[in-house]
Write a protein that holds these residues in place. Structure first.
Motif, PDB file in Angstrom:
ATOM      1  N   ASP A 121       0.831  -1.205   0.000  1.00  0.00           N
ATOM      2  CA  ASP A 121       0.000   0.000   0.000  1.00  0.00           C
ATOM      3  C   ASP A 121       0.865   1.254   0.000  1.00  0.00           C
ATOM      4  O   ASP A 121       0.623   2.193  -0.770  1.00  0.00           O
ATOM      5  CB  ASP A 121      -0.911   0.013   1.238  1.00  0.00           C
ATOM      6  N   ARG A 125       1.254   3.988  -3.064  1.00  0.00           N
ATOM      7  CA  ARG A 125       0.945   5.388  -2.764  1.00  0.00           C
ATOM      8  C   ARG A 125       2.149   6.263  -3.087  1.00  0.00           C
ATOM      9  O   ARG A 125       2.024   7.339  -3.665  1.00  0.00           O
ATOM     10  CB  ARG A 125       0.564   5.483  -1.290  1.00  0.00           C
ATOM     11  N   LEU A 132       4.960   9.175   0.707  1.00  0.00           N
ATOM     12  CA  LEU A 132       4.888   7.866   1.355  1.00  0.00           C
ATOM     13  C   LEU A 132       3.647   7.746   2.233  1.00  0.00           C
ATOM     14  O   LEU A 132       2.990   6.706   2.255  1.00  0.00           O
ATOM     15  CB  LEU A 132       6.160   7.641   2.183  1.00  0.00           C
ATOM     16  N   THR A 133       3.335   8.812   2.962  1.00  0.00           N
ATOM     17  CA  THR A 133       2.187   8.749   3.870  1.00  0.00           C
ATOM     18  C   THR A 133       0.911   9.181   3.137  1.00  0.00           C
ATOM     19  O   THR A 133       0.959   9.711   2.030  1.00  0.00           O
ATOM     20  CB  THR A 133       2.387   9.633   5.097  1.00  0.00           C
ATOM     21  N   GLU A 134      -0.200   8.946   3.794  1.00  0.00           N
ATOM     22  CA  GLU A 134      -1.494   9.179   3.149  1.00  0.00           C
ATOM     23  C   GLU A 134      -1.784  10.659   2.943  1.00  0.00           C
ATOM     24  O   GLU A 134      -1.196  11.512   3.601  1.00  0.00           O
ATOM     25  CB  GLU A 134      -2.600   8.579   4.027  1.00  0.00           C
TER      26      GLU A 134
ATOM     27  N   GLN B 388       0.305  -2.069   8.472  1.00  0.00           N
ATOM     28  CA  GLN B 388       1.177  -1.385   7.512  1.00  0.00           C
ATOM     29  C   GLN B 388       1.425   0.062   7.914  1.00  0.00           C
ATOM     30  O   GLN B 388       2.416   0.666   7.488  1.00  0.00           O
ATOM     31  CB  GLN B 388       0.589  -1.457   6.102  1.00  0.00           C
ATOM     32  N   GLU B 392       5.083   3.073   8.355  1.00  0.00           N
ATOM     33  CA  GLU B 392       4.851   3.978   7.239  1.00  0.00           C
ATOM     34  C   GLU B 392       5.968   4.982   7.055  1.00  0.00           C
ATOM     35  O   GLU B 392       6.104   5.581   6.022  1.00  0.00           O
ATOM     36  CB  GLU B 392       3.542   4.735   7.484  1.00  0.00           C
ATOM     37  N   PRO B 394       9.719   6.511   6.392  1.00  0.00           N
ATOM     38  CA  PRO B 394      10.704   6.047   5.415  1.00  0.00           C
ATOM     39  C   PRO B 394      11.645   4.995   5.998  1.00  0.00           C
ATOM     40  O   PRO B 394      12.112   5.114   7.119  1.00  0.00           O
ATOM     41  CB  PRO B 394      11.491   7.310   5.068  1.00  0.00           C
ATOM     42  N   ARG B 497      -9.081   8.844  11.059  1.00  0.00           N
ATOM     43  CA  ARG B 497      -7.733   8.553  11.557  1.00  0.00           C
ATOM     44  C   ARG B 497      -7.207   9.804  12.236  1.00  0.00           C
ATOM     45  O   ARG B 497      -7.497  10.924  11.803  1.00  0.00           O
ATOM     46  CB  ARG B 497      -6.825   8.200  10.388  1.00  0.00           C
TER      47      ARG B 497
END
Lengths: 425, 790
Positions: A121, A125, A132-134, B388, B392, B394, B497
């Motif tokens: 995921d 993304r 990298l993050t949402e 996951q 998250e 890096p 979230r």
């Protein structure tokens, strides 16, 4: 009320609407200014996701075995068998030769990209949003949101990360073209007859205009942003849905039996009809933890054959010079084989670009013999051990700049930490 | 109903905005909030809204389990750690505040580098951050707690909620795909929310409710990938006893129907009837196999069993056909394909869904994956934990060196320490999803099988999954997980979230919104547990919650708009929900014609994927916002259903009509001199009012502007049609205004029985053009926002 009037009304009402708000630089490639309500004829961006984590060392960043029984060899083919098409080296497996020999002059390979993750995921993304993050939209969604969110098929999605962050409505298409034809002519009892209607044209117009009045009233009386957003999304989708019929005339008579190719045919038909701005397509089968060669190579072949279908169709439609294809994946695969002859997740990967206006026949970025990334100097576009690794954010920032969104409101709303380079030309 | 406007109680929120502590807090506090002294900010709220942003900006680059300071005792956790992470972080802060050097707390001395700090100076003594830390230390010594119940009520200030009857209508369509009966409406009107609970309990015994429940859970399980067709049967047919030299099938009777009805081999002819029966038997057997885990959920809820049984059940579910495939003979009442009963399969140590081969196969594994994918999905579905997200940040995976990184490298262990023990507990389920304990035991280079801090008891490992099931259901996240699933299923939204970027616009507002939702969900979880895990409690509480009932809001300033940006269920109905709603309201389903009709919105070959649905295989996420194709799908539906149902409804006795109980085709709004016919006009208005109520859930007065608008449309359509019918045409010119209705729009045959309608009631002619005017109104309403959304 046309879409422009509707969006203007909603703006006056202080309501956010999915509407064109592009402030990007003029770019001749994009066919004029960003704000346009006419059929879209700017650049058509297609992202192609090789789902599951492809192996660049089996494709565009080849690493062969020194000799046949080398232990812990990178691949089963020998280094000496690696082939070249122009400046592009490729692995001698799958359909790579046919693909690169045909398209090397229109292909840009970027190797040694550090994904900073091994998660599907997060990798997806990172590749398609640059983050990298949402929270960020996909590049395809941003382009569609900037240049043509009102178009009925502005953003087609059938694969990969396709987050829109509310910039544009995302559309999926099924395989049934007959069903699509019926939907293109919702007022026709018989889709082949323009006289056989559920309502006479005047009646349809009356229903439509009454809807528009009611929609404005509903929006004006609604105070919750989420419901406002849901309303405006439907109204915007409805306001331009007449153009769907234009799609039909640009679909080929015989559809491709390659899944990616078939997706591409619909996407190109939408663009040719002036109702599409971008598409996220996808092909799976790359997460080969076991029996890598037997499972991965057919997927690679399906990918390259699908890309061939897309390029050929674009030529037939006379739009090959207006499309930009960006091929990527979640991440790469581990150096060498595991106990099951498979390859596991590895954060170093590659991307491909295809299109007539990019620097073709070029390879940028690199990795070492065990597929670790080598630093990249963005100013000189050359590998440099002392420079940071190339990251998806650099690539996305570069694409944004290339398509005229580098300094746009969208880029400001969804900032990237990595700087853009002149990767695409 | 409006809720009273209350003062917001966020003293810390606004006062630190005055100090400019957090740039995004552009509130009105600095103007001098005269209500400040009335406001209460609890220690927890202050820590979360003021200290945590500082920690994230100044401390957590190093002071985490993976950071440079990982070996120190001052370690912060984030929300991925668990629901109590704030409490944990407060403990850590308190510990360091009580540790003193020369009378000064370490929590102040370290970040100012007044004692050696590897992170050097993070802020100075005269900084806002320092003042915030001092304030927190003071609060630790003098704790402040507030009446928490106000926070939730205040959050929904100025939000208009649906009343009980409107909530009932929405819930009824959502749960059972129909409108409430008059008796149900009156019961709720008189009895309020207590009566709503009773009525909902009744609805949750209807079979269509269980269909909806299965849809909601299939969106997570995706096991319908194996249904329909025979993919489920094919998967299990290959299971073999591997002992001895000649492996034998474990379920030799999987395709029992081929023997019973013949398979056409050896040139034997099969009768048409037998071929049809065989096909049905194959379909129903596969349904039993493919849907066992979803039917287990339905079974638990139908029988008011504890939801924990979804994982701890020592049985699986079969229908009469899959029972034959498995070679078992439980008792059935009806013997119909949709009757499922519990049964123990010989040799399988059952643990509900966790030991279902279809569920296991849907989330496959490999020799290197070693059940980690399954472990991750179990965490996600049953423990509301996205593993996951733990990793998250890096990761420079190329620097991962050394032996066995999933055991030893912090870059990897952040996730693997969570998923690997559970993966080991699933050791008896192989890569095909079959039960087959590994002959050489589990991998010695992986963490010991277990769950959380518990390891699998030594000895017989064949019961590993039943053991881990008991551990999972005892975890406090287990009660939250179904709330998340049902919240998404009912509202179309994902649970909030916690925002992670302190510098992003709306950070504090997002934090507050997340806090309120977490609080509400925890209260529901507590009631759920108290009810012995009755899933219906969650459904009822979610339906009564402000999230489900929020319909509008007034006088929201910029801050409140940000706080409430995720409130309100403007939810586009799924294809399945819309299909049920169309039939419930119009009296007919939207489907193709012929002897074997296909529902348009349920078929992948028709509009299901176009309208945002899934196939549980390659398309696994729904499109929740309409696009051009979906708008056209709705338009086509509206046109077709208006045509198919308008005259059909008029052909019924008025007392039986669903759409036009107050008018007749003979009711024209004006006479030939264009004067209004008052009685007709009034009846038309009344029927329009009724249609707005039935189709759109709008309870409007007969003189409401929306009723005016729809009446004007009817009038304009009628006038256009009357004038069109009167127009003279040239020979051969196409006539768009014939006196008869188009064939599909006529009412000559009863839709359900296929029998001719008595001639006197048939509707073929529309010489008044009123039927077509009503068709136009139906088209208008059937594609309205409020018909397509809930």
């Amino acid at each position: 009320m046309d879409r422009r009037s509707f969006i203007k009304l909603a703006s006056v009402a202080g309501i956010g609407v999915v509407g064109p708000t592009a402030f990007g630089e003029n770019n001749s490639l994009l066919g004029g200014t960003g704000r346009s309500y006419a059929p879209y004829d700017g650049l058509y961006y297609i992202s192609v996701n090789a789902g599951g984590g492809w192996d660049p060392t089996s494709f565009c960043d080849p690493k062969g075995a020194a000799f046949e029984d080398e232990t812990n060899r990178m691949n089963n083919y020998l280094t000496e068998t690696i082939e070249e098409a122009g400046n592009i080296r490729y692995a001698p497996v799958a359909g790579n030769a046919a693909f690169f020999q045909k398209y090397f002059d229109r292909t840009l390979v970027i190797n040694g990209i550090d994904m900073l993750t091994n998660g599907h995921d997060a990798g997806n993304r990172h590749t398609w949003s640059g983050r990298l993050t949402e929270g960020h939209p996909s590049m395809a969604a941003m382009l569609a949101g900037a240049y043509g969110p009102q178009q009925p098929l502005a953003y087609l999605s059938s694969g990969g990360y396709s987050e829109t962050s509310g910039l544009v409505a995302r559309t999926r298409t099924g395989d049934n073209v007959n069903a699509l034809t019926r939907l293109a002519y919702p007022n026709r009892m018989n889709v082949d007859s323009e006289d056989d209607l559920f309502h006479p044209e005047t009646a349809s117009d009356l229903i439509r205009s009454t809807h528009e009045e009611r929609e404005a009233a509903l929006l004006a009386s609604q105070g919750l942003p989420k419901i406002q957003g849901a309303m405006s999304t439907l109204f915007a989708a409805r306001a331009g849905s007449n153009e769907l019929k234009l799609l039909q005339q640009y679909l080929p008579e015989t559809r491709s039996d390659n899944s990616l190719g078939a997706q591409g045919e619909i996407a190109l038909a939408a663009y040719k009809a002036g109702i599409g701005v971008s598409a996220s397509l996808g092909v799976g089968g790359f997460d080969t933890h076991g029996n890598h060669d037997d499972n991965h190579f057919p997927s690679l072949q399906r990918l390259t054959e699908g890309l061939d279908v897309i390029m050929e169709r674009a030529e037939e439609l006379g739009i090959a010079d207006k499309i930009l294809i960006n091929v990527g994946s979640d991440f790469g695969r581990t150096p060498g084989y595991n106990d099951g002859n498979g390859k596991d997740h590895w954060p170093i990967t590659s991307q491909l670009f295809m299109g007539s206006n990019i620097r073709g026949n070029t390879v940028l970025g690199s990795s070492d013999e065990r597929h670790s990334a080598i630093g990249f100097n963005g100013a000189s576009l050359s590998s440099d051990e002392g420079s940071p690794h190339l990251q998806p954010g650099n690539i996305t920032a570069s694409v944004r700049k290339f398509v005229g969104l580098g300094d746009s409101e969208f880029a400001a709303q969804f900032p990237l930490e990595e700087e853009p380079f002149d990767l695409l030309g | 109903m409006r809720m009273a406007v209350n003062k917001r109680k966020t003293l810390g929120y606004t006062s630190f905005a005055c100090l400019g502590l957090i740039a995004s807090m552009a509130t009105n506090a600095c103007g001098g909030d005269s209500d400040a002294e009335e406001q209460c900010v609890s220690n927890e709220q202050f820590f979360k809204e003021t200290i945590m942003p500082i920690a994230q900006a100044k401390c957590m680059a190093c002071h985490t389990t993976q950071g440079q300071a990982k070996n120190s005792s001052f370690i912060f956790q984030d929300s991925a750690w668990g629901p109590d992470y704030i409490e944990q972080n407060m403990k850590v802060f308190e510990q360091l505040s009580k540790l003193k050097f020369e009378g000064n707390p370490w929590i102040l001395l370290k970040p100012t580098n007044e004692i050696a700090h590897e992170g050097a100076v993070q802020f100075d003594r005269d900084s806002e951050e320092y003042d915030a830390f001092v304030a927190m230390i003071d609060r630790i010594d003098n704790p402040v707690s507030c009446d928490d119940t106000d926070a939730v009520e205040e959050f929904f200030d100025n939000v208009e909620l649906l009343d009980e009857v409107a909530t009932l209508r929405k819930a009824s369509l959502a749960l059972v795909g129909r409108l409430p009966t008059l008796a149900e409406e009156n019961q709720v009107r008189e009895g309020g929310f207590d009566a709503l609970d009773v009525v909902l309990d009744g609805m949750m015994t209807e079979e269509v409710f269980f269909d909806r429940l299965i849809e909601i859970y299939n969106d997570r399980f995706l096991t319908d990938r194996y249904y329909p067709g025979t993919e489920g049967l094919d998967l299990l047919a290959g299971m073999e006893n591997e002992e001895g030299d000649n492996p034998t099938p474990i379920y030799p009777n999987m395709f029992w129907f081929e023997e019973e009805f013949g398979d056409g081999a050896d040139g034997d002819a099969i009768s048409e009837e037998d071929a049809a029966l065989r096909a049905e038997a194959a379909e129903f057997s596969n349904k039993g196999i493919a849907r066992a885990s979803l039917e287990l959920i339905a079974h638990v809820v139908r029988n008011d069993l504890p939801y924990t049984e979804v994982l701890t059940a020592d049985y699986t579910m079969v229908n009469p056909f899959s029972a034959k495939s498995y070679g078992v003979s439980p008792a059935f009442e009806t013997g119909e394909y949709d009757e499922f009963v519990p049964v123990k399969l010989p040799g399988v140590p059952h643990a509900g869904v966790l030991t279902n081969s279809i569920f296991m196969s849907r989330f496959p594994t490999t020799v290197t994956n070693r059940n980690r994918h399954r472990s991750r999905m179990i965490y996600e579905i049953f423990l509301a934990t996205d593993v996951q997200r733990l990793g998250e940040r890096p990761v420079d995976a190329t620097k991962i060196e050394g032996f066995n990184p999933t055991m030893n490298d912090p870059n990897c262990t952040v996730c693997h320490q969570i998923i690997d023990p559970l993966a080991g507990a699933l050791q008896n389920w192989n890569d095909m999803g079959w039960y087959g304990p590994p002959t050489t035991g589990w991998y010695s280079d992986m963490r010991q099988p277990g769950f959380g801090d518990e390891t699998l008891p030594p000895g017989d490992t064949t019961a590993a999954v039943p053991w881990v099931a008991t551990q999972i259901v005892a975890d406090n996240r287990f009660a939250i997980a179904p709330i998340h699933i049902l919240f998404s299923g009912l509202s179309g939204q994902t649970p909030l979230r916690e925002p992670s970027d302190v510098n992003a616009e709306g950070y504090l507002e997002g934090l507050r919104a997340h806090d309120v939702q977490t609080k509400i969900f925890q209260e529901i979880a507590d009631e759920f547990i108290e009810s012995d895990y009755n899933l219906k409690v969650i459904i009822k509480e979610l339906i009564k919650s402000p999230y489900y009932r929020a319909a509008n809001a007034y006088d929201l300033d910029a801050t409140r708009l940000l706080e409430l940006k995720d409130v309100g269920t403007g939810r586009l109905l799924t294809p399945e929900q819309l299909h049920r709603k169309i039939e419930a309201i119009t009296g007919q389903p939207w489907q193709t014609g012929g002897d074997d009709p296909t529902p348009y919105l349920l078929s992948g070959a028709q509009y299901r994927i176009f309208y945002g649905g899934i196939d549980s295989d390659t398309v696994v996420t729904r499109v929740t916002e309409p696009n051009g194709i979906m708008a056209n799908t709705a338009a086509r539906m509206a046109n077709e259903m208006a045509c198919f149902t308008t005259a059909q409804d008029f052909a019924l006795d008025p007392s039986e009509r669903k759409l036009f109980p107050y008018v007749e085709p003979s009711f024209q709004p004006e006479d030939s001199n264009n004067y209004e016919i008052p009685a007709s006009a009034q009846a038309i208005r009344s029927n329009i009012q009724y249609l707005h109520q039935q189709l759109l859930g709008e309870f409007l007065s007969v003189n409401d502007p929306e009723i005016d608008r729809t009446y004007r449309l009817f009038l304009d359509l009628w006038k256009d049609g009357v004038s069109g019918m009167a127009a003279e045409l040239e020979e051969g010119e196409f006539n768009p205004y014939p006196t008869n209705l188009a064939g599909p729009c006529q009412a000559t045959t009863n839709y359900w029985t296929g029998e001719p309608i008595p001639e006197a009631q048939q509707i073929v002619n529309d010489e008044n053009y009123t039927v077509r005017a009503w068709m136009g109104v139906m088209t208008y309403l059937l594609q309205d926002y409020r018909f397509l959304h809930e």
